[in-house]
Design an enzyme around this catalytic site. Structure first.
Site, PDB file in Angstrom:
ATOM      1  CG  LEU A 114      -1.967  -1.049   1.371  1.00 22.39           C
ATOM      2  CD1 LEU A 114      -2.640  -0.969   2.737  1.00 22.39           C
ATOM      3  CD2 LEU A 114      -3.007  -0.905   0.270  1.00 22.39           C
ATOM      4  CG  ASP A 115      -0.111   5.079  -1.842  1.00 23.55           C
ATOM      5  OD1 ASP A 115      -0.272   5.788  -0.835  1.00 23.55           O
ATOM      6  OD2 ASP A 115      -0.967   4.992  -2.737  1.00 23.55           O
ATOM      7  CB  ALA A 116       3.722   6.473   2.158  1.00 24.38           C
ATOM      8  CD  GLN A 117       0.714  10.291   2.504  1.00 24.67           C
ATOM      9  OE1 GLN A 117      -0.179  10.755   3.210  1.00 24.67           O
ATOM     10  NE2 GLN A 117       1.959  10.130   2.946  1.00 24.67           N
ATOM     11  CG  ASP A 264      -3.496   3.391  -5.050  1.00 29.15           C
ATOM     12  OD1 ASP A 264      -4.033   4.107  -5.891  1.00 29.15           O
ATOM     13  OD2 ASP A 264      -3.004   3.821  -4.005  1.00 29.15           O
TER      14      ASP A 264
END
Length: 264
Positions: A114-117, A264
């Protein structure tokens, strides 16, 4: 080699009911009852004799649901917070997953990213075979996200997402999408389900249709649901959750060349 093709190996194994009990399936007595009732399969074959010996590598299922005999395997669910990168050791010194797994003895790794955001459900395990199946989009394991986006999303826009849109790296379509509510006068909550593992795919899809993402959470990964697990919390999978994942893994036929490692 598994015990169904090597009788000598089977004679050196452990009684099935003992391994089932050690794996937490049921007590040894209840495991014996399950075997006698014809509810247990070893490598696809129904087993009813209580003297059957098996290895930890044999594939055992109860009522069609796979179980893990190898007690060295670990399976965890993390609700990853925003700001954490999906790596056990980030080479740029950013906050990573190490803080969540350092108390475990096993050498764990994350299944996909999962991306950082993006927050939400992330699986950590030391089972490479299962991780390969879950991470690769060709196996069709669905992931469901809840996105808060800019603007008021129309049913026509949802139709665009499910019919398919063109991105710079090729066409993509959501397996399912729906509006789940408004988050104020100019924001919408949208649920998107898809099996793609392409980098930042949900964010890119929603931006392409004119609704940039404000907040994104992964709520479901295959049969697993985030439920009430709080941000930053981590727990072992339940027997039912693990059985569902193992069944997906063992039912998968063939293996793609290389699993994707970014989502994502």
């Amino acid at each position: 080699m598994s015990s169904d093709t090597n009788p000598e190996a089977a004679s050196d194994g452990v009684r099935l009911q003992k391994l089932m009990a050690a794996a937490g399936v049921a007590s040894r007595r209840v495991s014996e009852d399950l075997i006698a009732a014809g509810r247990v399969e070893v490598n696809g074959e129904v087993v009813t004799e209580l003297g059957r010996r098996v290895l930890e590598t044999d594939r055992v299922a109860v009522d069609g649901r796979a179980i893990q005999l190898d007690t060295s395997r670990r399976y965890l669910m993390l609700n990853k917070p925003v700001g954490i990168v999906s790596s056990l050791q980030d080479d740029r010194g950013r906050p990573d997953l190490q803080r969540f797994v350092e108390r475990f003895d096993e050498r764990l790794f994350n299944v996909g990213r999962l991306d950082a955001q993006t927050s939400g459900l992330l699986i950590l395990t030391n089972d490479g075979e299962l991780a390969h199946v879950l991470a690769h989009p060709s196996f069709g394991v669905m992931k469901t996200y809840i996105a808060k986006v800019e603007g008021r999303v129309s049913p026509q826009t949802i139709g665009m997402l499910t019919r398919g849109i063109e991105l710079e790296d090729g066409p993509i379509a959501a397996d399912k999408a729906r509006i789940i509510g408004q988050a104020g006068a100019s924001e919408t909550m949208v649920e998107v389900t898809l099996h793609s593992g392409r980098n930042r795919i949900v964010r890119r899809m929603l931006e392409e249709v004119g609704h940039p993402v404000i907040d994104l959470v992964r709520r479901q990964f295959g049969p697993l649901h985030l439920g009430s697990l709080g941000q930053g919390e981590i727990r072992d999978l339940s027997k039912d959750e693990l059985g569902a994942l193992l069944t997906i893994s063992r039912d998968a036929k063939g293996a793609p060349a290389t699993p994707t490692d970014s989502e994502d």
